[in-house]
Write a protein that holds these residues in place. Sequence first.
Motif, short mmCIF file in Angstrom:
data_model
loop_
_atom_site.label_atom_id
_atom_site.label_comp_id
_atom_site.label_asym_id
_atom_site.label_seq_id
_atom_site.Cartn_x
_atom_site.Cartn_y
_atom_site.Cartn_z
N GLY A 80 0.80 -1.22 0.00
CA GLY A 80 0.00 0.00 0.00
C GLY A 80 0.82 1.26 0.00
O GLY A 80 0.34 2.33 -0.40
N GLY A 81 2.08 1.16 0.42
CA GLY A 81 2.96 2.32 0.38
C GLY A 81 3.76 2.43 -0.90
O GLY A 81 3.95 3.53 -1.44
N VAL A 82 4.22 1.29 -1.41
CA VAL A 82 5.11 1.30 -2.58
C VAL A 82 4.35 1.47 -3.88
O VAL A 82 4.67 2.34 -4.72
CB VAL A 82 5.96 0.01 -2.61
N ARG A 83 3.31 0.67 -4.09
CA ARG A 83 2.70 0.57 -5.42
C ARG A 83 1.98 1.82 -5.90
O ARG A 83 2.07 2.17 -7.08
CB ARG A 83 1.78 -0.65 -5.46
N PRO A 84 1.24 2.55 -5.04
CA PRO A 84 0.54 3.72 -5.58
C PRO A 84 1.44 4.93 -5.79
O PRO A 84 1.06 5.87 -6.49
CB PRO A 84 -0.51 4.02 -4.51
N CYS A 85 2.62 4.90 -5.21
CA CYS A 85 3.48 6.10 -5.23
C CYS A 85 4.69 5.97 -6.13
O CYS A 85 5.30 6.97 -6.50
CB CYS A 85 3.94 6.42 -3.81
N SER A 86 5.08 4.73 -6.46
CA SER A 86 6.34 4.53 -7.16
C SER A 86 6.35 5.21 -8.53
O SER A 86 7.30 5.93 -8.87
CB SER A 86 6.61 3.04 -7.30
N LEU A 87 5.31 4.98 -9.34
CA LEU A 87 5.27 5.56 -10.68
C LEU A 87 5.22 7.08 -10.61
O LEU A 87 5.95 7.76 -11.34
CB LEU A 87 4.06 5.02 -11.44
N ALA A 88 4.37 7.62 -9.75
CA ALA A 88 4.26 9.08 -9.63
C ALA A 88 5.54 9.69 -9.08
O ALA A 88 5.98 10.76 -9.53
CB ALA A 88 3.09 9.43 -8.72
N PHE A 89 6.17 9.02 -8.11
CA PHE A 89 7.42 9.53 -7.55
C PHE A 89 8.53 9.52 -8.60
O PHE A 89 9.34 10.46 -8.69
CB PHE A 89 7.84 8.68 -6.35
N GLY A 90 8.54 8.46 -9.42
CA GLY A 90 9.53 8.42 -10.50
C GLY A 90 9.31 9.52 -11.51
O GLY A 90 10.26 10.17 -11.97
N ALA A 91 8.04 9.78 -11.86
CA ALA A 91 7.74 10.86 -12.81
C ALA A 91 8.13 12.22 -12.24
O ALA A 91 8.49 13.13 -12.99
CB ALA A 91 6.26 10.83 -13.17
#
Length: 603
Positions: A174-185
Amino acid sequence: MEKEMMELSSDHHMTKMEEDHHHQLSSSLSPMAVPRIMTRSKGGLITMPFIIANESLEKVASYGLLPNMTFYLMKDYRMGVTAAQNLLFYWSSATNFLPLVGAFIADSYLGRFLVIGFGSIFSFLGAVLLWLTAMIPKARPPPCNLSGQACKSATPAQYTLLVSSFMLMSIGAGGVRPCSLAFGANQFDKPDNPNNKRVLETFFNWYYASAMISVLIAMTGIVYLQDHMGWKVGFGVPAIIMFFSGLLFFLASPLYIKQKASKNLFSRLLQVIVVAYKNRKVAYPSENSGYHHNKGSEFSVPTNKLRFLNKACIIKCPEDVKQDGVAVDPWNLCTIEQVEDLKSLIRVMPLWSTGIMISINLSQSSFPLLQANSMNRHITKSIEIPAGSFGMFTIIALTIWLVLYDRAILPLASKIRGNPVRLGTKERMGIGIFFSCMAMLISGIIEHIRRGKAIEQGLLNNPEGVVAMSAMWLVPQHCLNGIAEAFNAIGQTEFYYSELPKSMSSIAAAMFGLGMAVANLLASVILSNVDNLTKGEGKESWVSSNINRGRYENYYWLLAIMTGFNLLYFMVCSWAYGPCAENMSKKMVEGDGDLPQENVSRP
């Protein structure tokens, strides 16, 4: 697997996500904050390997634990197939729901970096705890006594330890998956860079490619270790992978652009409901000027659909609005934009609910696993496919179909018709439901044949016996599930992105995961009811732990019938919804003349 693989779509789909994401990023920061955060010394391509490695390794570890988990629960924890599958349903539901909570916390309070960091730590702790259940003999029930005494079940403490490991990993996801793509962008969102769009596209391509490779490695490599080297190694390796996932992410901490949290859209939608209820007795204004809206807004009057929500933006007295046009108290007065955003969300909910049934079908992991385990899985005399690896055929079929559909079928159809041909989002959703129904129907037919052969071979009371039937007969149902997912899951995602306002792109991304969470809970209800209603005095349950005594084919056919009714329900919802926004925009551009029929969503 389902949530990650549905992201593997065409370049057009990724470009749309990129554009929506740009809007979300720009709207989440004040104009003065962007140049202060975006410095030349931080972000850029140097951060890409660390961010992608973090989520890829997390996927390898977490997805590698799921395929064979039914065996672990049934053999080491003495659970029946129904209890084991229900526990996996609950685990999957938590894993699909908690990303919404993680996204809310990241956007509203902690920011994406901290949420990913905490998620990585929780994932590692959960993997270690699961590994300890295999390492410590007293952490699980003792082996069965060969003297004929009944096997002991797990104690409450042992069961709590097991469930705690699942919950920690769900919190981590719940912490990694929703934020990883947006954080990378975030690391590449530099408007002053002329190559910004190309760099972002490169990042997205690598991100999606790594997602597919990670799941394939998980369903082959990790499953192989569990089958051939036991649970201690099979659970220990994912724990080590989780450790390196978090370590690599934190090593690059000085290099990241770390945007601060901003207001969350969920609270804006909740404000509309609260204010509309508070103003339920307020009369509608007789003039159009009685509604509150943002300066420069395209809306001056709310639409008449769901009219009761319009009371949330009625200006009761001039003092409720500041001189700069902002409401004094957002919990007392909303804007027309907020009201229309909520209306858009409510309007898509019926069609969203039609995707729950296909997610229920795709979440049936235990029964195909037991089927494969009871069949001949040898490709050659020396090569045998692990029972837990047959799910990779779903991924392979999904990927191949996406490539063929985007690169061969659509261009060929466009060339034949002489006009651009593209199936609308609603059409693809409906086709996906149809293929899912066919997958359940064929699953039942194959199981009926397999069970008949097992009885002929005298294996009725021997669920561990291997039937003289190739497990490759299970490949068609997995391929149909992959095609169903390719149509429906990606169609759903594009539907939410195109129908909801750009300001709601974060909610559009969360809708599919929420549907899967609800589907997992409903799947547990269906399975439990089938088990309770079909067993009794002298009767074996359809979903018995003994696959040869049970009637798994009846369970599959029940799901096929339910999916058939769901298809009819989808058609009604599609008709009631009317034309999609993508088709309305085409009509506005092309006028009222001849419109290519392939681009028209038929209500």
